[in-house]
Design an enzyme around this catalytic site. Structure first.
Site, PDB file in Angstrom:
ATOM      1  N   ASN A  88       0.896  -1.153   0.158  1.00 47.29           N
ATOM      2  CA  ASN A  88       0.009   0.118  -0.032  1.00 47.29           C
ATOM      3  C   ASN A  88       1.007   1.178   0.078  1.00 47.29           C
ATOM      4  O   ASN A  88       1.510   1.601   1.138  1.00 47.29           O
ATOM      5  CB  ASN A  88      -0.893  -0.064   1.405  1.00 47.29           C
ATOM      6  CG  ASN A  88      -1.559   1.275   1.522  1.00 47.29           C
ATOM      7  OD1 ASN A  88      -1.746   2.053   0.340  1.00 47.29           O
ATOM      8  ND2 ASN A  88      -2.131   1.408   2.524  1.00 47.29           N
ATOM      9  N   TRP A  89       0.816   1.761  -0.958  1.00 49.25           N
ATOM     10  CA  TRP A  89       1.890   2.961  -1.314  1.00 49.25           C
ATOM     11  C   TRP A  89       1.411   4.188  -0.789  1.00 49.25           C
ATOM     12  O   TRP A  89       2.056   5.225  -0.574  1.00 49.25           O
ATOM     13  CB  TRP A  89       2.070   3.253  -2.796  1.00 49.25           C
ATOM     14  CG  TRP A  89       2.934   2.075  -3.413  1.00 49.25           C
ATOM     15  CD1 TRP A  89       3.362   0.814  -2.911  1.00 49.25           C
ATOM     16  CD2 TRP A  89       3.396   2.112  -4.769  1.00 49.25           C
ATOM     17  NE1 TRP A  89       4.025   0.184  -3.633  1.00 49.25           N
ATOM     18  CE2 TRP A  89       3.998   0.822  -4.904  1.00 49.25           C
ATOM     19  CE3 TRP A  89       3.284   2.871  -5.823  1.00 49.25           C
ATOM     20  CZ2 TRP A  89       4.603   0.437  -6.208  1.00 49.25           C
ATOM     21  CZ3 TRP A  89       3.822   2.650  -7.207  1.00 49.25           C
ATOM     22  CH2 TRP A  89       4.319   1.370  -7.354  1.00 49.25           C
ATOM     23  N   LYS A  90       0.038   4.199  -0.283  1.00 46.75           N
ATOM     24  CA  LYS A  90      -0.467   5.534   0.572  1.00 46.75           C
ATOM     25  C   LYS A  90      -0.475   6.651  -0.499  1.00 46.75           C
ATOM     26  O   LYS A  90      -0.182   6.438  -1.710  1.00 46.75           O
ATOM     27  CB  LYS A  90      -0.159   5.673   1.710  1.00 46.75           C
ATOM     28  CG  LYS A  90      -0.119   4.373   2.628  1.00 46.75           C
ATOM     29  CD  LYS A  90       0.234   4.624   4.025  1.00 46.75           C
ATOM     30  CE  LYS A  90       0.358   3.416   4.831  1.00 46.75           C
ATOM     31  NZ  LYS A  90       0.175   3.705   6.144  1.00 46.75           N
ATOM     32  N   HIS A 141      -9.282   0.927   4.964  1.00 44.08           N
ATOM     33  CA  HIS A 141      -8.169   0.989   5.686  1.00 44.08           C
ATOM     34  C   HIS A 141      -8.289   1.767   6.892  1.00 44.08           C
ATOM     35  O   HIS A 141      -9.126   2.797   6.804  1.00 44.08           O
ATOM     36  CB  HIS A 141      -7.243   1.697   4.868  1.00 44.08           C
ATOM     37  CG  HIS A 141      -5.826   1.588   5.271  1.00 44.08           C
ATOM     38  ND1 HIS A 141      -5.357   2.562   6.237  1.00 44.08           N
ATOM     39  CD2 HIS A 141      -4.713   0.717   5.015  1.00 44.08           C
ATOM     40  CE1 HIS A 141      -4.077   2.343   6.605  1.00 44.08           C
ATOM     41  NE2 HIS A 141      -3.634   1.345   5.906  1.00 44.08           N
ATOM     42  N   GLU A 186      -6.917   4.258   8.072  1.00 46.82           N
ATOM     43  CA  GLU A 186      -6.593   5.693   7.826  1.00 46.82           C
ATOM     44  C   GLU A 186      -7.829   6.242   7.207  1.00 46.82           C
ATOM     45  O   GLU A 186      -8.340   7.471   7.457  1.00 46.82           O
ATOM     46  CB  GLU A 186      -5.132   6.071   6.941  1.00 46.82           C
ATOM     47  CG  GLU A 186      -4.069   5.723   7.766  1.00 46.82           C
ATOM     48  CD  GLU A 186      -2.791   5.361   6.772  1.00 46.82           C
ATOM     49  OE1 GLU A 186      -2.839   5.461   5.569  1.00 46.82           O
ATOM     50  OE2 GLU A 186      -1.848   4.890   7.288  1.00 46.82           O
ATOM     51  N   GLU A 237      -5.132  -5.642  10.633  1.00 48.00           N
ATOM     52  CA  GLU A 237      -4.224  -4.313  10.797  1.00 48.00           C
ATOM     53  C   GLU A 237      -4.730  -3.486  12.071  1.00 48.00           C
ATOM     54  O   GLU A 237      -5.338  -2.639  12.091  1.00 48.00           O
ATOM     55  CB  GLU A 237      -4.378  -3.115   9.557  1.00 48.00           C
ATOM     56  CG  GLU A 237      -4.129  -3.865   8.375  1.00 48.00           C
ATOM     57  CD  GLU A 237      -3.443  -2.789   7.458  1.00 48.00           C
ATOM     58  OE1 GLU A 237      -2.085  -3.160   6.909  1.00 48.00           O
ATOM     59  OE2 GLU A 237      -4.035  -1.631   7.425  1.00 48.00           O
ATOM     60  N   GLY A 260       2.232   2.319  10.608  1.00 43.98           N
ATOM     61  CA  GLY A 260       3.020   3.338  10.360  1.00 43.98           C
ATOM     62  C   GLY A 260       3.925   3.867  11.653  1.00 43.98           C
ATOM     63  O   GLY A 260       4.396   4.820  11.953  1.00 43.98           O
ATOM     64  N   SER A 314       3.536  -2.089  10.147  1.00 44.39           N
ATOM     65  CA  SER A 314       4.999  -2.086  10.427  1.00 44.39           C
ATOM     66  C   SER A 314       5.678  -3.213  10.321  1.00 44.39           C
ATOM     67  O   SER A 314       6.832  -3.498  10.665  1.00 44.39           O
ATOM     68  CB  SER A 314       5.344  -1.574  11.860  1.00 44.39           C
ATOM     69  OG  SER A 314       4.535  -0.239  12.172  1.00 44.39           O
ATOM     70  N   GLY A 374       2.692  -1.269   4.398  1.00 45.84           N
ATOM     71  CA  GLY A 374       2.719   0.306   3.851  1.00 45.84           C
ATOM     72  C   GLY A 374       4.103   0.890   3.608  1.00 45.84           C
ATOM     73  O   GLY A 374       4.670   0.538   2.593  1.00 45.84           O
ATOM     74  N   GLY A 375       4.720   1.447   4.516  1.00 46.92           N
ATOM     75  CA  GLY A 375       6.180   2.173   4.285  1.00 46.92           C
ATOM     76  C   GLY A 375       7.201   1.305   3.700  1.00 46.92           C
ATOM     77  O   GLY A 375       7.684   1.913   2.765  1.00 46.92           O
TER      78      GLY A 375
HETATM   79  C1  PEP Z   1      -0.908   0.096   6.024  1.00 45.97           C
HETATM   80  O1  PEP Z   1      -0.730   0.988   5.317  1.00 45.97           O
HETATM   81  O2  PEP Z   1      -1.700  -0.868   5.785  1.00 45.97           O
HETATM   82  C2  PEP Z   1       0.375  -0.430   6.671  1.00 45.97           C
HETATM   83  C3  PEP Z   1       0.297  -1.519   7.524  1.00 45.97           C
HETATM   84  O3  PEP Z   1       1.268   0.457   6.973  1.00 45.97           O
HETATM   85  P1  PEP Z   1       2.836   0.446   7.811  1.00 45.97           P
HETATM   86  O4  PEP Z   1       3.478  -0.991   7.075  1.00 45.97           O
HETATM   87  O5  PEP Z   1       3.736   1.620   7.136  1.00 45.97           O
HETATM   88  O6  PEP Z   1       2.547   0.410   9.234  1.00 45.97           O
END
Ligand code: PEP
Length: 258
Positions: free
Chosen positions: A11-13, A102, A104, A174, A180, A220, A241-242
């Site tokens: 997930n590049w956000k 998600h 967010e 999640e 994040g 994470s 994500g990141g």
């Molecule tokens: C996500 O965006 O779904 C996520 C899990 O982000 P991160 O890996 O950065 O915690």
């Protein structure tokens, strides 16, 4: 021992432009011949760039097995919904999957289980496979409400879906406190929730449906913690994500998935 083929989803956000999307996709395609297999099948990998980068990513991925998806969609087919994008539009942009609910989007944009359910119904009707995100906040975990929150989100988000539809759905557990933040759920914490989710799906649908559905962990996930999380037979992949913005890091997570 794993029975379900892992899915590693990036997930590049809201990061990068089309040039960066092309570059990242090319870097993943060049690494893909080395990705592991389970029972002769290569692990599934999907990326979820921002909307405007979907055409560039689609072009870069066209000769690969890497699946393209979007980070959100609107449930209507078309109409006066300024700023929104429909499932049909995502399909024509080359998407096969879509992330829904998600945390967010739930936290920053007020998305509810009812809204996620409408989107899931619309995605499935159009032929897109949704990844439905479920997870508790830190306050909910600390007050012992994790299972109740998870159950409520599953019930609301999956309402009215048939067994056949559920075969096209992926769930992502999640925990909001792990997204994040660099704070990762332990393998035991994640495994416990994954088993709880699968048990709920079994009671609501049936054993075959529960055994077939993939439940990803997200929060994470990095190259250095992926192997232990993904070794757990209840964890069927990762929503990243990141770390998915770095080709080497994402590649290492994929290689750690089997
Ligand atoms: C996500 O965006 O779904 C996520 C899990 O982000 P991160 O890996 O950065 O915690």
């Amino acid at each position: 021992m794993k029975t379900r083929l892992p899915l590693i989803a990036g997930n590049w956000k809201m990061n990068g432009d089309s040039a960066r999307a092309r570059e990242l996709c090319n870097a993943l395609v060049s690494r893909s011949p080395h990705w592991p297999t389970l029972n002769g099948q290569k692990v599934d990998v999907a990326v979820f760039p921002p909307f405007v980068s979907l055409p560039a990513a689609h072009e870069a991925l066209k000769d690969s097995d890497i699946v393209l998806g979007a980070q959100n969609m609107h449930e209507a087919v078309s109409g006066a919904y300024t700023g929104e994008v429909s499932a049909a539009m995502l399909l024509t942009a080359g998407c096969q999957m879509v992330i829904l609910g998600h945390s967010e989007r739930r936290q920053l944009f007020g998305e509810t289980d009812l809204g996620v359910n409408r989107k899931a119904q619309a995605a499935l009707a159009a032929g897109l496979k949704p990844i439905i995100c479920i997870g508790e906040t830190l306050a909910e975990r600390e007050s012992g409400q994790t299972n109740a929150v998870i159950e409520g989100q599953l019930r609301g988000s999956l309402a009215g879906l048939t067994k056949e539809q559920l075969q096209k759905v992926t769930i992502a557990y999640e925990p909001v406190w792990a997204i994040g933040t660099g704070r990762v759920a332990t393998v035991e914490q994640a495994g416990e929730v994954h088993r709880f989710m699968r048990g709920w799906i079994e009671s609501r649908f049936d054993t075959d449906t529960a055994n077939g559905i993939r439940i990803l962990y997200g929060g994470s996930v990095k190259a250095d913690n992926a192997r232990s999380l993904l070794a757990n037979p209840d964890i069927d992949g990762a929503l990243v994500g990141g770390a998915s913005l770095n080709a080497d890091e994402f590649d290492a997570i994929i290689r750690a998935s089997v």
